[in-house]
Design a protein around this motif. Structure first.
Motif, short mmCIF file in Angstrom:
data_model
loop_
_atom_site.label_atom_id
_atom_site.label_comp_id
_atom_site.label_asym_id
_atom_site.label_seq_id
_atom_site.Cartn_x
_atom_site.Cartn_y
_atom_site.Cartn_z
N ARG A 168 100.89 3.22 94.17
CA ARG A 168 101.00 3.02 92.96
C ARG A 168 100.59 4.10 91.73
N LEU A 169 99.72 4.97 92.15
CA LEU A 169 99.36 5.95 91.45
C LEU A 169 100.40 7.10 91.48
N LEU A 170 100.59 7.43 92.89
CA LEU A 170 101.66 8.44 93.13
C LEU A 170 102.99 8.04 92.24
N LYS A 171 103.39 6.93 92.16
CA LYS A 171 104.56 6.56 91.53
C LYS A 171 104.61 6.71 90.14
N HIS A 172 103.14 6.29 89.52
CA HIS A 172 103.05 6.51 88.20
C HIS A 172 103.02 7.98 87.83
N ILE A 173 102.43 8.83 88.58
CA ILE A 173 102.26 10.16 88.16
C ILE A 173 103.97 10.85 88.11
N GLU A 174 104.69 10.31 89.19
CA GLU A 174 106.12 11.05 89.40
C GLU A 174 107.00 10.31 88.25
N GLU A 175 106.76 9.11 87.69
CA GLU A 175 107.66 8.55 86.71
C GLU A 175 107.02 8.96 85.39
#
Ligand code: ME8
Length: 633
Positions: A168-175
């Motif tokens: 979830r963290l990686l996704k948030h950073i990417e988005e």
């Protein structure tokens, strides 16, 4: 009510008082706050102190005080120093306050109830200086990666399931490309998460200081875990009112506390609580002294107010505007991606070149001319369209830089406008217009006064007292709204100004004056030994090329040759010499001076010039040609 623009600083450990490193983050937040207020945002600016750390209790013991007594005193000292630096915070949170401890316990409980916190055994290394847990594999020569002592800790403890949040963290950073800036830091965070996150130990044995774990008094909540919660406890979470502030628009911090804490643990905690994430985390670089980070544990601290006090004493400027010189210095040398090195020489140079020569002198010249040529009044006039266009471009650039948290760029553009003012003075030559009774004098003086007014607005977020002083000279109220800066009709007709006053006297001049006095009273000068003198390497260098440093009034970038070697220096001689005068000329060059940056350009040494009677530079040249690179004794 519209959502507020919410700005936070880290909350600082109260084991010692602020230095220019800690002040850097607070100043950055203050400039952001002041700019956003001028932009019309309802700002809420939070800072505070982190008081439950083990090292705080240890510092109290060392001072022979009870922890509470100690934190009360140091926290008060933080407030006093921020007050002295004109930090416009709206709230100051202390983690020993009930409003915080209650919320920290509530967060713990909710995460535990939701299954994000579990009881386990902890065995590993603990760095008390950074209040951080490390794995064996992370240690370097038996110390923390930052070189701090570590101690072995073995306790049954509560753990936060940080590992569950990786995806979830990686996704948030990417988005959300603006979630972590600058880009280099974001990349560090992403690779840290990709290496695999371990569950975080979030409690410590209760040694009598800290926030007890709800339902288990034998433990206190790990200081980092509860400190991060300050950002929401201060705004009343979980009561709905917190949504007036949250999500934070910007959370400022140094790079040291971004990766492990603010960009991983903190967002994972918020995800676990079902609370939105902050919009932007800025992790700026460090202020160094020599090669080391300025830090209380290294003992190499410079206190911001002492720096200001010392400047006031040496230059003769007022104490309150000396604070603004320090504020300006910090903004202008804000380390964004890399680090910056503090030296008092750099500080003095910035003061003399940017604040004195460009800003204060430009303003002083305009106010003096209004007094001597226009009876102390600003005549009605028109600003040439090209000046309006140029300045509006700059205003946009300054606003963009402030909005993007690039204080060092904003400062460059502000000083660029001071450069434009000085160019306009030299172009308009009001003294000639006056001599010839030329009616264009009104337009010229109106234009110059308009520039001063623009500068007052642009510099205000960084240097509010300086801006007030400029208003005092113009006898105009402060510029409150950003979008009024540069308005052509900003000054009432025939407006009377104050008497001229040099806001920032030159350090160099003061030194020269002092020297003269010393000679007159036959006071003995400081003598240096022959050995000391020979440390200075002087050489004959030839100017290969000379280019003006953009947006400056006085600076040249000179390329020098000394035989095989080439160097570049920045020299403030553009008012006395043109590029044609300089190219091909031989000069005396100090070749072993520590390089420094002047307006973003590296200056590798210095050329010698004499101070003329009016402060102008007179270059020193060999009596006849000598081979390039020859030593001078
Ligand atoms: O870390 N250069 O507090 P702290 C630039 N309590 N910035 C510097 C600096 C330097 N040389 N030295 C310090 C803590 N800073 C925790 C924070 S937040 C929930 C808890 C700045 O007193 C920089 O912003 O050690 C750094 O992150 C902060 O001071 C650390 O302050």
């Amino acid at each position: 009510m519209a959502k507020r623009y919410y700005i936070t600083t880290p909350i600082y450990y109260v084991n010692s008082v602020p230095h220019i490193g800690t002040a850097l983050t607070t100043l950055a937040s203050d400039v952001t706050a002041r700019f956003q207020r001028m932009r019309g945002s309802e700002v809420h600016f939070l800072t505070g102190t982190d008081e439950n750390a083990i090292k705080v209790a240890e510092a109290a013991q060392a001072a022979g005080k009870s922890p509470q007594e100690f934190v009360d005193e140091v926290s008060e000292e933080f407030r006093r120093i921020w007050g002295g630096m004109n930090i416009s915070f709206d709230d100051f949170i202390r983690t020993t306050e009930e409003r915080h401890t209650r919320v920290a316990q509530e967060v713990f409980k909710r995460l535990q109830d939701a299954g994000h916190i579990y009881l386990g055994d902890y065995e590993g290394w603990y760095d008390v200086t950074a209040e951080t847990f490390y794995k064996e594999s992370e240690l370097v020569d038996g110390k923390s990666p930052d070189g701090n002592e570590v101690r072995w800790v073995k306790e049954s403890n509560y753990f936060f399931r940080l590992s569950a949040f990786e995806e979830r963290l990686l996704k948030h950073i990417e988005e959300n490309p603006d979630f972590i800036i600058p880009e280099v830091r974001k990349n560090e965070v992403v690779s840290f998460i990709k290496q695999g996150l371990h569950d975080a130990c979030v409690t410590r044995t209760n040694a009598g200081w800290g926030i007890p774990v709800p339902g288990d008094d034998s433990k206190v909540i790990y200081v980092w875990f509860e400190a991060l919660i300050n950002y929401i406890s201060a705004i009343g979470w979980p009561d709905d009112g917190y949504k007036e502030y949250w999500p934070a628009d910007v959370q400022w911090m140094g790079k040291d506390i971004l990766v492990r804490f603010h960009a991983t643990l903190w967002p994972a905690m918020l995800m676990g609580l079902g609370v939105e994430l902050p919009k932007t985390l800025v992790g700026h670089g460090w202020m160094l002294m020599g090669k080391e980070k300025i830090s209380k544990s290294k003992g190499n601290v410079v206190a911001p107010l002492e720096l200001a006090h010392d400047l006031a004493r040496r230059s003769g400027c007022a104490e309150d505007v000396a604070v603004d010189a320090v504020r300006y210095y910090m903004a202008a040398s804000m380390p964004y991606e890399g680090d910056e090195t503090f030296t008092s020489d750099n500080f003095d140079l910035m003061y003399d070149v940017e604040l004195v020569n460009d800003l204060s002198n430009g303003i002083h010249r305009v106010i003096s001319m209004l007094n001597s040529f226009c009876d102390g009044r600003i005549p009605r006039g028109t600003v040439p369209a090209s000046d309006v266009l140029d300045v509006r471009d700059h205003i946009r650039d300054v606003a963009k830089a402030y909005s993007n948290f690039r204080l060092e760029i904003a400062s460059q553009f502000v000083i660029g406008v001071a450069g434009l003012l000085n160019q306009a003075i030299d172009r308009e030559k009001p003294w000639d217009l006056r001599k010839n009774d030329d009616p264009r004098l009104a337009d010229a003086m109106y234009t110059l006064a308009w520039y001063v007014r623009v500068l007052e607005g642009l510099v205000r977020p960084i240097a509010p007292t300086l801006a007030d002083r400029i208003c005092g000279l113009l006898r105009l109220p402060e510029t409150r709204r950003w979008d009024t800066i540069g308005a052509e009709n900003a000054i009432p007709a025939n407006h009377r100004v104050a008497k001229a006053e040099a806001i920032y006297p030159r350090l160099g001049q003061k030194k020269a004056k002092e020297k003269k006095q010393m000679e007159q009273t036959k006071v003995e000068e400081n003598v240096i030994s022959f050995e000391e003198f020979t440390k200075v390497k002087l050489r004959i260098a030839r100017v290969l090329n000379a280019e003006r440093v953009p947006n400056t009034d006085k600076l040249f970038r000179l390329e020098l040759v000394m035989g095989e070697e080439k160097r570049q220096v920045v020299a403030g001689i553009a008012q006395e010499y043109s590029a044609e005068d300089l190219i091909g000329r031989q000069l005396v060059y100090v070749s072993n001076l520590q390089p420094r940056k002047v307006r973003g350009v590296e200056s590798q040494g210095m050329i010698l010039a004499a101070d003329g009677p009016n402060g102008e530079a007179i270059l020193i040249q060999p009596d006849r040609e000598a081979p390039d690179g020859t030593s001078v004794h």
